[in-house]
Design an enzyme around this catalytic site. Structure first.
Site, mmCIF file in Angstrom:
data_model
loop_
_atom_site.group_PDB
_atom_site.id
_atom_site.type_symbol
_atom_site.label_atom_id
_atom_site.label_comp_id
_atom_site.label_asym_id
_atom_site.label_seq_id
_atom_site.Cartn_x
_atom_site.Cartn_y
_atom_site.Cartn_z
ATOM 1 N N CYS A 1 0.863 -0.896 0.416
ATOM 2 C CA CYS A 1 -0.029 0.090 -0.091
ATOM 3 C C CYS A 1 0.452 1.353 -0.095
ATOM 4 O O CYS A 1 1.849 1.062 0.381
ATOM 5 C CB CYS A 1 -0.612 0.016 1.203
ATOM 6 N N ARG B 1 5.302 -0.554 -6.172
ATOM 7 C CA ARG B 1 5.155 -0.926 -4.932
ATOM 8 C C ARG B 1 4.750 -2.170 -5.082
ATOM 9 O O ARG B 1 4.657 -2.787 -4.222
ATOM 10 C CB ARG B 1 5.015 -0.183 -3.365
ATOM 11 N N TRP C 1 -2.727 -2.917 -1.770
ATOM 12 C CA TRP C 1 -2.343 -3.627 -1.575
ATOM 13 C C TRP C 1 -3.464 -4.792 -0.496
ATOM 14 O O TRP C 1 -3.339 -4.587 0.669
ATOM 15 C CB TRP C 1 -0.914 -4.329 -1.389
ATOM 16 N N ASN D 1 -2.383 3.064 5.600
ATOM 17 C CA ASN D 1 -1.200 1.501 5.681
ATOM 18 C C ASN D 1 -0.817 0.517 6.852
ATOM 19 O O ASN D 1 -0.976 1.680 7.894
ATOM 20 C CB ASN D 1 -0.134 2.012 4.766
ATOM 21 N N GLY D 2 -0.856 -0.696 6.753
ATOM 22 C CA GLY D 2 -0.399 -1.329 7.452
ATOM 23 C C GLY D 2 -1.887 -2.765 8.039
ATOM 24 O O GLY D 2 -2.649 -2.246 7.363
ATOM 25 N N GLU E 1 18.577 -17.641 -5.132
ATOM 26 C CA GLU E 1 18.554 -16.497 -5.654
ATOM 27 C C GLU E 1 17.624 -15.996 -6.671
ATOM 28 O O GLU E 1 16.910 -15.773 -6.955
ATOM 29 C CB GLU E 1 19.529 -14.976 -5.556
ATOM 30 N N LYS F 1 14.014 -15.256 -8.082
ATOM 31 C CA LYS F 1 13.942 -14.808 -9.255
ATOM 32 C C LYS F 1 13.017 -15.059 -10.269
ATOM 33 O O LYS F 1 11.445 -14.136 -11.118
ATOM 34 C CB LYS F 1 15.530 -14.157 -9.737
ATOM 35 N N GLU G 1 9.429 -15.338 -8.838
ATOM 36 C CA GLU G 1 8.779 -13.886 -8.711
ATOM 37 C C GLU G 1 8.105 -13.585 -10.131
ATOM 38 O O GLU G 1 7.133 -12.936 -10.034
ATOM 39 C CB GLU G 1 8.902 -13.164 -7.866
ATOM 40 N N HIS H 1 18.477 -36.133 -1.412
ATOM 41 C CA HIS H 1 18.399 -36.570 -1.019
ATOM 42 C C HIS H 1 16.582 -36.769 -0.554
ATOM 43 O O HIS H 1 15.817 -36.233 0.768
ATOM 44 C CB HIS H 1 18.446 -35.263 1.333
ATOM 45 N N LYS I 1 6.790 -3.933 -3.608
ATOM 46 C CA LYS I 1 8.329 -3.730 -3.520
ATOM 47 C C LYS I 1 8.955 -3.364 -1.889
ATOM 48 O O LYS I 1 9.924 -4.011 -1.795
ATOM 49 C CB LYS I 1 8.407 -2.175 -4.155
#
Ligand code: M6R
Length: 610
Positions: free
Chosen positions: A2, A27, A74, A100-101, A483, A487, A490, A506, A605
């Site tokens: 948000c 964001r 969001w 926000n929150g 990583e 990438k 996402e 394993h 973000k």
């Protein structure tokens, strides 16, 4: 996640606020809305989807309003619908709130308010704020007082901005756990949750602190605590130029940021290499040098990509300084009972400096008496302000939701940090000098690595149609495998797992067949022989290997469908190079699949809720 933007001043603000929302788009969000205040009248428009949809909706309605607030949402409580989008209104349509929150006690508050006759129109936790303010607002009670009274009832986190048509030249803003800042100009002010959205050339900024409520008019700023105690706000200088990020001719911010890495790393290193002494110069740690010397243990806390950087940091710290280092997900650390003492150093790593879990982790660490160092990219962010000391990454603004240059700059900073700890302990001056010289050549090596683009593009058809991928690496390159997988998933929404290569047998080996590409990160280092055995195991099961390694590695080239070549470098710098082909691969696969690279679905973000 948000985003909030508000304006009060001498200009009509509708289009300014829409522009502010555009700057918040990076964001991540799923709906947007705007409220404009004129005497005795509020205009509120909300839309699901992109800011452009909202811009089209408001374009036909002329407005001279000079005060307004706007929001990108969001979704947390309730689906992304128009009713759930912000701003939320009170029953009478006098008050508008963007938030926000998370209001944790929203259900209990809602029950009480409904029993008192308030009518709710959304499923959100945030709407209770509008009704709560309405509950306290009255002829004798100004908006700021009603907001403060309302916030005293709230459990949870908030960054919020409130306007009223009865006081149309005023924004009231409050903060607890969710960032908010006010920039001040001549006869105008902007309130926002993200400094990138500041849309006026203001040079003064006030970062609100938790528990503060600001009353903002075009010419005044008054800050009080929730109990009404007045506070003198700390006005700081704001260098907006340094924060501006333009896409220029690049198709996406992410591609631009990948290609900015040589320069970004050069900026990270600038002024920090003392080749005479073999010591890094980290000005932000000067005041805690004694504590650093005494540290017996280090705990690195972070989330997402920054957590992967922390994993590399553990290898660096243990190798250079011989100090035991643990890596913790910030979200786990904060709710465990971590064992810390005054000789434990906690390092919080974050690009944004606003990740809620990382902030909570560092607060918990400080409560327990540990010294907390921040490694963060955004100056003025909560983490930058709340840590005892810190090192900025200087990567420059990172707008693409997928972190790229911030990651490689974090690795660069962690190398400097580990070297500093090492030089305080067991590393000789000559070794220190050598490491600094090697670091000095890093921007050039990164530049050279970027020539891998053509090879990566050839590989893309192998990945666009698959559903699953495995990424393997060992030692310093195990976090790189994690990583690379993050990438890809996402950005392209292909399921991808990263594993330490030897762990494959394993369990994950059961997945291997000719349909699942396996990306193996295997530069020529001490552990390469071992990883070649893992490659054999994959091929024995008809698995298809795509490798990242060094030039003239005939054996690896022979065992893989394609070898993406990165330059030779000392093993501890290798992750900075090997990650680059994986960033590019994720980028080009996502583009080939038609995905929104800079704003992937459901992602934000900076994750300012836990
Ligand atoms: O701003 P931070 O570094 O604290 O953010 C942590 C994660 O949210 C972030 O790295 C996230 O995983 C990115 N989308 C990765 O590309």
């Amino acid at each position: 996640m948000c985003g909030i933007i508000g304006y009060t001043g001498s200009l009509p603000c509708r289009d300014l606020l829409i522009e502010g929302l555009r700057r918040l788009e990076y964001r991540g969000y799923d709906s947007a809305g705007i409220a404009l205040a004129e005497q005795d009248h509020l205009t509120v428009v909300r839309r699901v989807g992109k800011v452009q949809v909202l811009a089209d909706a408001v374009a036909s309605a002329p407005s001279c309003a000079r005060t307004g607030i706007a929001h990108t949402r969001w979704a947390t409580h309730g689906q992304p619908t128009e009713a759930n989008a912000h701003p939320h209104l009170d029953c009478s349509g006098t008050i508008a709130v963007v938030h926000n929150g998370i209001v944790e006690n929203h259900a209990a508050l809602r029950r009480v308010l409904e029993a008192n006759g308030h009518r709710f129109r959304s499923e959100t936790d945030s709407e209770v704020l509008a009704h709560l303010v309405e509950h306290f607002y009255g002829d004798e009670v100004p908006l700021e007082q009603a907001v403060a009274q309302a916030l005293r009832e709230v459990e949870g986190t908030y960054g919020l901005a409130v306007i009223s048509s009865r006081e149309a030249e005023k924004i009231v803003a409050g903060r607890r756990g969710s960032p908010l800042l006010v920039t001040l100009g001549t006869h105008e002010a902007v309130v926002t949750s993200d400094v990138h959205a500041v849309l006026r050339p203001h040079q003064r900024v006030v970062y609100l602190r938790d528990g503060e409520v600001a009353t903002i008019t075009p010419t005044t700023l008054q800050v009080r605590e929730l109990d009404g105690t007045e506070i003198t706000p700390a006005v700081q200088e704001l260098n907006l130029e340094a924060l501006r990020a333009e896409k220029g001719d690049w198709p996406h911010f992410m591609l631009k940021e990948i290609h900015e890495q040589p320069q970004a790393i050069a900026n990270t290193l600038r002024g920090r290499l003392d080749l005479e002494d073999g010591m890094p110069h980290l000005g932000g740690l000067r005041d805690v040098e004694r504590e650093l010397r005494r540290a017996r243990r280090i705990v690195l806390v972070a989330c997402g990509t920054s957590w992967h950087a922390a994993l590399v940091g553990k290898y660096l710290i243990e190798e250079f300084a011989g100090i035991p280092a643990d890596v913790d997900y910030a979200s786990e650390f904060r709710y465990r009972n971590p064992v810390l003492d005054e000789r434990t150093l906690v390092v919080a790593i974050s690009q944004s400096g606003e990740t809620a879990d990382t902030i909570a982790a560092l607060r918990e660490a400080r409560r327990k008496g540990a010294l907390v160092i921040g490694i963060c990219n955004v100056a003025g962010s909560t983490i930058a302000r709340e840590t005892d000391a810190g090192i900025f990454t200087h990567a420059g603004p990172e707008i693409g939701v997928a972190s790229t240059k911030a990651f490689t700059c974090q690795l660069t900073v962690l190398t400097l940090f580990a070297l500093l700890l090492g030089r305080q302990r067991r590393l000789s001056q000559s070794l220190g000098k050598r490491i600094l010289r090697e670091l000095q050549s890093l921007p050039e090596l990164v530049e050279e690595t970027l020539s891998v683009v053509a090879g990566v593009q050839e590989l893309v058809p192998e990945f666009t149609g698959v559903n699953n991928c495995l990424y393997l690496g060992r030692g310093y390159n195990y976090p790189v495998a994690l990583e690379g997988a993050l990438k890809l998933k996402e950005l392209s929404y292909i399921h991808a797992e990263g594993y330490p290569a030897a762990e494959m047998k394993h369990g994950p080996i059961a997945l291997i067949d000719e349909n699942m590409p396996v990306v193996v990160v295997a530069p020529r280092d001490e552990i390469r022989e071992k990883i070649l055995s893992n490659v054999q195991e994959i091929r024995a099961r008809r698995g298809r290997v795509f490798a990242v390694g060094n030039a003239a590695d005939d054996e690896l080239a022979a065992q893989s469908e394609q070898l993406l070549v990165v330059p030779e470098a000392p093993h501890y710098l290798m992750p900075v190079l090997t990650v680059i082909p994986l960033q590019l691969l994720a980028y080009y696969v996502a583009v080939a699949r038609g995905k929104d690279v800079d704003q992937p679905r459901n992602l934000a973000k900076s994750v300012t809720v836990e």
